[in-house]
Design a protein around this motif. Sequence first.
Motif, PDB file in Angstrom:
ATOM      1  N   ALA A   1       0.837  -1.206   0.000  1.00 46.56           N
ATOM      2  CA  ALA A   1       0.000   0.000   0.000  1.00 46.56           C
ATOM      3  C   ALA A   1       0.872   1.256   0.000  1.00 46.56           C
ATOM      4  O   ALA A   1       0.558   2.236  -0.696  1.00 46.56           O
ATOM      5  N   GLU A   2       1.954   1.236   0.757  1.00 46.03           N
ATOM      6  CA  GLU A   2       2.874   2.378   0.779  1.00 46.03           C
ATOM      7  C   GLU A   2       3.500   2.596  -0.594  1.00 46.03           C
ATOM      8  O   GLU A   2       3.592   3.724  -1.075  1.00 46.03           O
ATOM      9  N   LEU A   3       3.943   1.518  -1.227  1.00 45.23           N
ATOM     10  CA  LEU A   3       4.525   1.635  -2.569  1.00 45.23           C
ATOM     11  C   LEU A   3       3.482   2.094  -3.578  1.00 45.23           C
ATOM     12  O   LEU A   3       3.781   2.913  -4.454  1.00 45.23           O
ATOM     13  N   ALA A   4       2.263   1.572  -3.455  1.00 44.40           N
ATOM     14  CA  ALA A   4       1.190   1.972  -4.374  1.00 44.40           C
ATOM     15  C   ALA A   4       0.881   3.465  -4.233  1.00 44.40           C
ATOM     16  O   ALA A   4       0.657   4.157  -5.235  1.00 44.40           O
ATOM     17  N   ALA A   5       0.881   3.967  -3.006  1.00 41.72           N
ATOM     18  CA  ALA A   5       0.623   5.388  -2.789  1.00 41.72           C
ATOM     19  C   ALA A   5       1.731   6.244  -3.413  1.00 41.72           C
ATOM     20  O   ALA A   5       1.456   7.275  -4.040  1.00 41.72           O
ATOM     21  N   ARG A   6       2.971   5.799  -3.269  1.00 43.11           N
ATOM     22  CA  ARG A   6       4.086   6.533  -3.867  1.00 43.11           C
ATOM     23  C   ARG A   6       4.017   6.480  -5.389  1.00 43.11           C
ATOM     24  O   ARG A   6       4.266   7.477  -6.069  1.00 43.11           O
ATOM     25  N   ASP A   7       3.662   5.318  -5.916  1.00 43.93           N
ATOM     26  CA  ASP A   7       3.529   5.165  -7.359  1.00 43.93           C
ATOM     27  C   ASP A   7       2.435   6.087  -7.897  1.00 43.93           C
ATOM     28  O   ASP A   7       2.614   6.746  -8.915  1.00 43.93           O
ATOM     29  N   LYS A   8       1.327   6.148  -7.178  1.00 43.63           N
ATOM     30  CA  LYS A   8       0.237   7.043  -7.613  1.00 43.63           C
ATOM     31  C   LYS A   8       0.688   8.498  -7.574  1.00 43.63           C
ATOM     32  O   LYS A   8       0.367   9.273  -8.484  1.00 43.63           O
ATOM     33  N   ALA A   9       1.434   8.878  -6.560  1.00 46.83           N
ATOM     34  CA  ALA A   9       1.922  10.260  -6.472  1.00 46.83           C
ATOM     35  C   ALA A   9       2.828  10.586  -7.658  1.00 46.83           C
ATOM     36  O   ALA A   9       2.740  11.679  -8.229  1.00 46.83           O
ATOM     37  N   ILE A  10       3.672   9.641  -8.051  1.00 46.78           N
ATOM     38  CA  ILE A  10       4.547   9.857  -9.209  1.00 46.78           C
ATOM     39  C   ILE A  10       3.705   9.983 -10.474  1.00 46.78           C
ATOM     40  O   ILE A  10       3.915  10.882 -11.291  1.00 46.78           O
ATOM     41  N   ARG A  11       2.725   9.085 -10.647  1.00 48.81           N
ATOM     42  CA  ARG A  11       1.850   9.155 -11.822  1.00 48.81           C
ATOM     43  C   ARG A  11       1.080  10.470 -11.857  1.00 48.81           C
ATOM     44  O   ARG A  11       0.928  11.081 -12.913  1.00 48.81           O
ATOM     45  N   ASP A  12       0.591  10.903 -10.687  1.00 44.75           N
ATOM     46  CA  ASP A  12      -0.146  12.169 -10.625  1.00 44.75           C
ATOM     47  C   ASP A  12       0.750  13.342 -11.011  1.00 44.75           C
ATOM     48  O   ASP A  12       0.311  14.269 -11.701  1.00 44.75           O
ATOM     49  N   THR A  13       1.993  13.309 -10.570  1.00 41.21           N
ATOM     50  CA  THR A  13       2.944  14.371 -10.926  1.00 41.21           C
ATOM     51  C   THR A  13       3.186  14.386 -12.432  1.00 41.21           C
ATOM     52  O   THR A  13       3.156  15.448 -13.063  1.00 41.21           O
ATOM     53  N   ILE A  14       3.398  13.205 -13.004  1.00 45.29           N
ATOM     54  CA  ILE A  14       3.609  13.112 -14.451  1.00 45.29           C
ATOM     55  C   ILE A  14       2.373  13.597 -15.200  1.00 45.29           C
ATOM     56  O   ILE A  14       2.478  14.355 -16.170  1.00 45.29           O
ATOM     57  N   ALA A  15       1.198  13.188 -14.744  1.00 43.97           N
ATOM     58  CA  ALA A  15      -0.048  13.620 -15.393  1.00 43.97           C
ATOM     59  C   ALA A  15      -0.187  15.137 -15.333  1.00 43.97           C
ATOM     60  O   ALA A  15      -0.594  15.775 -16.311  1.00 43.97           O
ATOM     61  N   GLY A  16       0.163  15.726 -14.198  1.00 43.56           N
ATOM     62  CA  GLY A  16       0.105  17.174 -14.073  1.00 43.56           C
ATOM     63  C   GLY A  16       1.063  17.873 -15.027  1.00 43.56           C
ATOM     64  O   GLY A  16       0.715  18.883 -15.656  1.00 43.56           O
ATOM     65  N   LEU A  17       2.273  17.317 -15.151  1.00 46.08           N
ATOM     66  CA  LEU A  17       3.238  17.884 -16.096  1.00 46.08           C
ATOM     67  C   LEU A  17       2.727  17.762 -17.527  1.00 46.08           C
ATOM     68  O   LEU A  17       2.824  18.715 -18.311  1.00 46.08           O
ATOM     69  N   LEU A  18       2.198  16.595 -17.871  1.00 40.87           N
ATOM     70  CA  LEU A  18       1.669  16.395 -19.224  1.00 40.87           C
ATOM     71  C   LEU A  18       0.546  17.381 -19.527  1.00 40.87           C
ATOM     72  O   LEU A  18       0.508  17.979 -20.607  1.00 40.87           O
ATOM     73  N   THR A  19      -0.352  17.547 -18.569  1.00 38.20           N
ATOM     74  CA  THR A  19      -1.461  18.487 -18.753  1.00 38.20           C
ATOM     75  C   THR A  19      -0.938  19.907 -18.935  1.00 38.20           C
ATOM     76  O   THR A  19      -1.368  20.627 -19.852  1.00 38.20           O
ATOM     77  N   GLY A  20       0.003  20.294 -18.094  1.00 36.83           N
ATOM     78  CA  GLY A  20       0.569  21.634 -18.186  1.00 36.83           C
ATOM     79  C   GLY A  20       1.291  21.878 -19.498  1.00 36.83           C
ATOM     80  O   GLY A  20       1.099  22.930 -20.139  1.00 36.83           O
ATOM     81  N   TYR A  21       2.105  20.923 -19.919  1.00 42.22           N
ATOM     82  CA  TYR A  21       2.829  21.087 -21.181  1.00 42.22           C
ATOM     83  C   TYR A  21       1.880  21.017 -22.385  1.00 42.22           C
ATOM     84  O   TYR A  21       2.073  21.725 -23.369  1.00 42.22           O
TER      85      TYR A  21
END
Length: 196
Positions: free
Chosen positions: A124-144
Amino acid sequence: MARLTRAESQARTREQLVETAKLLFLRDGYSVTSLEKVADEAGYSKGAVYSNFRSKDELCLTVLDRIHDEQVALIAEALAGADGMEGLLAAFQTWAERSIGDEAWTALEVEFATNARRDPHVRAELAARDKAIRDTIAGLLTGYAERFGITLPMSADDAATALLSLGIGLGVQRAIDPTIPVNVLPDVIRIFAGVR
């Protein structure tokens, strides 16, 4: 020299333990690095480790967080001076060539994730970190995408999952064979951006 407060001393101890664990986990691997070895190498008792971390898993999660933070700082620095889409992709590729496939980091991530399958809390801890990384990437993609007037061919969340998965797989492949080029990752971003 002023004497450290109790909180400062505890923070220093924790920092030394994390840095020592990082060195040992990256050099020797997760499984063979005991908490006792971390304590000895850092110059503390095993009790000092347990007063800062509940378990070896918690210490490794902290080490992985540190590595991820360092990589985020490196990529942010690389992208900061980039101009335009091609400049961003070139800067990203330069970071990727230095970082994706780092043998020690890749081995630690894979070994720890493999061990985590037995522990629902760590998963669960790894999954939460993975989601945070994906969310960051998604935010960058949206912004760019907004910045450059690009319509993504799929949702930013799905694109982030695809790119992270490709990056992880490429990292494992490059850890085995460092001659595998990283350009496939920026090339896929170009395809997503419709600029290939």
